[in-house]
Design a protein around this motif. Structure first.
Motif, PDB file in Angstrom:
ATOM      1  N   SER A 110      13.669 106.269 140.536  1.00 20.97           N
ATOM      2  CA  SER A 110      12.463 106.492 139.751  1.00 20.97           C
ATOM      3  C   SER A 110      12.871 107.024 138.388  1.00 20.97           C
ATOM      4  N   ASP A 111      12.069 106.742 137.393  1.00 22.18           N
ATOM      5  CA  ASP A 111      12.350 107.279 136.073  1.00 22.18           C
ATOM      6  C   ASP A 111      11.047 107.544 135.330  1.00 22.18           C
ATOM      7  N   ILE A 112      11.179 108.270 134.269  1.00 22.45           N
ATOM      8  CA  ILE A 112      10.073 108.536 133.362  1.00 22.45           C
ATOM      9  C   ILE A 112      10.457 107.908 132.027  1.00 22.45           C
ATOM     10  N   LYS A 113       9.529 107.178 131.443  1.00 16.85           N
ATOM     11  CA  LYS A 113       9.772 106.539 130.153  1.00 16.85           C
ATOM     12  C   LYS A 113       9.129 107.372 129.052  1.00 16.85           C
ATOM     13  N   PHE A 114       9.872 107.540 127.962  1.00 17.04           N
ATOM     14  CA  PHE A 114       9.392 108.296 126.813  1.00 17.04           C
ATOM     15  C   PHE A 114       9.077 107.322 125.689  1.00 17.04           C
ATOM     16  N   SER A 115       7.910 107.464 125.092  1.00 12.99           N
ATOM     17  CA  SER A 115       7.455 106.586 124.012  1.00 12.99           C
ATOM     18  C   SER A 115       7.012 107.427 122.823  1.00 12.99           C
ATOM     19  N   ALA A 116       6.872 106.764 121.700  1.00 13.24           N
ATOM     20  CA  ALA A 116       6.360 107.431 120.501  1.00 13.24           C
ATOM     21  C   ALA A 116       5.391 106.496 119.796  1.00 13.24           C
ATOM     22  N   ALA A 117       4.379 107.073 119.216  1.00 13.19           N
ATOM     23  CA  ALA A 117       3.391 106.305 118.460  1.00 13.19           C
ATOM     24  C   ALA A 117       2.730 107.234 117.461  1.00 13.19           C
ATOM     25  N   THR A 118       2.105 106.650 116.474  1.00 15.78           N
ATOM     26  CA  THR A 118       1.358 107.469 115.520  1.00 15.78           C
ATOM     27  C   THR A 118      -0.112 107.491 115.930  1.00 15.78           C
ATOM     28  N   SER A 119      -0.716 108.620 115.730  1.00 14.24           N
ATOM     29  CA  SER A 119      -2.134 108.781 116.014  1.00 14.24           C
ATOM     30  C   SER A 119      -2.948 108.210 114.857  1.00 14.24           C
ATOM     31  N   THR A 120      -4.130 107.748 115.150  1.00 15.73           N
ATOM     32  CA  THR A 120      -5.012 107.281 114.075  1.00 15.73           C
ATOM     33  C   THR A 120      -5.482 108.452 113.226  1.00 15.73           C
ATOM     34  N   ALA A 121      -5.380 109.665 113.744  1.00 14.92           N
ATOM     35  CA  ALA A 121      -5.825 110.851 113.018  1.00 14.92           C
ATOM     36  C   ALA A 121      -4.714 111.518 112.204  1.00 14.92           C
ATOM     37  N   VAL A 122      -3.497 110.968 112.240  1.00 15.69           N
ATOM     38  CA  VAL A 122      -2.389 111.591 111.521  1.00 15.69           C
ATOM     39  C   VAL A 122      -2.659 111.565 110.013  1.00 15.69           C
ATOM     40  N   SER A 123      -2.358 112.684 109.356  1.00 16.85           N
ATOM     41  CA  SER A 123      -2.645 112.763 107.922  1.00 16.85           C
ATOM     42  C   SER A 123      -1.544 112.131 107.067  1.00 16.85           C
ATOM     43  N   ASP A 124      -0.310 112.094 107.583  1.00 19.68           N
ATOM     44  CA  ASP A 124       0.799 111.525 106.817  1.00 19.68           C
ATOM     45  C   ASP A 124       1.488 110.458 107.669  1.00 19.68           C
ATOM     46  N   LYS A 125       0.946 109.270 107.615  1.00 23.21           N
ATOM     47  CA  LYS A 125       1.475 108.168 108.437  1.00 23.21           C
ATOM     48  C   LYS A 125       2.937 107.863 108.111  1.00 23.21           C
ATOM     49  N   GLN A 126       3.324 107.985 106.857  1.00 24.59           N
ATOM     50  CA  GLN A 126       4.702 107.703 106.458  1.00 24.59           C
ATOM     51  C   GLN A 126       5.663 108.688 107.121  1.00 24.59           C
ATOM     52  N   ALA A 127       5.301 109.954 107.144  1.00 24.11           N
ATOM     53  CA  ALA A 127       6.144 110.967 107.794  1.00 24.11           C
ATOM     54  C   ALA A 127       6.218 110.715 109.298  1.00 24.11           C
ATOM     55  N   ALA A 128       5.104 110.366 109.908  1.00 19.36           N
ATOM     56  CA  ALA A 128       5.084 110.077 111.340  1.00 19.36           C
ATOM     57  C   ALA A 128       5.985 108.892 111.661  1.00 19.36           C
ATOM     58  N   ARG A 129       5.901 107.850 110.843  1.00 22.55           N
ATOM     59  CA  ARG A 129       6.767 106.678 111.054  1.00 22.55           C
ATOM     60  C   ARG A 129       8.237 107.031 110.865  1.00 22.55           C
ATOM     61  N   ALA A 130       8.527 107.938 109.934  1.00 28.04           N
ATOM     62  CA  ALA A 130       9.913 108.360 109.704  1.00 28.04           C
ATOM     63  C   ALA A 130      10.467 109.106 110.918  1.00 28.04           C
ATOM     64  N   VAL A 131       9.653 109.946 111.525  1.00 23.64           N
ATOM     65  CA  VAL A 131      10.088 110.656 112.730  1.00 23.64           C
ATOM     66  C   VAL A 131      10.369 109.660 113.846  1.00 23.64           C
ATOM     67  N   ILE A 132       9.481 108.713 114.041  1.00 28.39           N
ATOM     68  CA  ILE A 132       9.676 107.705 115.083  1.00 28.39           C
ATOM     69  C   ILE A 132      10.928 106.886 114.793  1.00 28.39           C
TER      70      ILE A 132
END
Length: 152
Positions: A110-132
């Motif tokens: 068994s495993d757990i999968k980790f994902s990342a996504a940006t929220s529609t409410a994020v104020s700085d989409k560019q920064a969120a994309r950079a973290v991802i």
């Protein structure tokens, strides 16, 4: 981002039973003095179903020490208070004095999968994309691997 397998942690330096087969796992779980895992963890149901399917639930029940999270559960193995911890590799590796014994074999993997996504409410989409981009980029792979998260 990646995945972390559910497996068994054991105190560093103690004899390592073979859990590569279902029969080996069953024997190891029967023989160990105590087993710990998080009381409210996402994997609790999977672990308890495994005990049932192995036919050892009643026998291991008195050996179970519930913990308030993976960190305390794994630390109890390092401290010699429990023989095995069953949790994600990513929760075992950070604790000094505990080694990954191995993944659960066969049908119990068994495993757990980790994902990342940006929220529609994020104020700085560019920064969120950079973290991802940072955590999904190739430079992060060895760091994640060292922490028990595999890209496979």
């Amino acid at each position: 981002i990646g995945r972390s397998e559910l497996g068994i942690g054991i105190k560093s330096g103690v004899p390592r039973p073979d859990i590569k087969t279902v029969d080996g796992l069953k024997k190891a779980l029967r023989d160990v003095k105590s087993i710990t895992y998080p009381q409210d963890g996402a994997s609790r149901g999977t672990i308890e179903k495994m005990f049932e399917r192995l036919g050892i639930a009643a026998g291991v029940k008195p050996k179970i020490i519930f913990a308030p999270g993976s960190g305390p559960a794994t630390q109890s193995v390092a401290d010699g208070k429990a023989g095995f911890v069953i949790t994600l590799f990513s929760e075992i590796l950070p604790i000094k004095g505990v080694d990954v014994l191995g993944a659960l074999p066969g049908e119990f993997q068994s495993d757990i999968k980790f994902s990342a996504a940006t929220s529609t409410a994020v104020s700085d989409k560019q920064a969120a994309r950079a973290v991802i981009a940072c955590v999904t980029g190739s430079k992060a792979t060895p760091v994640l691997k060292a922490k028990g998260i595999d890209r496979k």
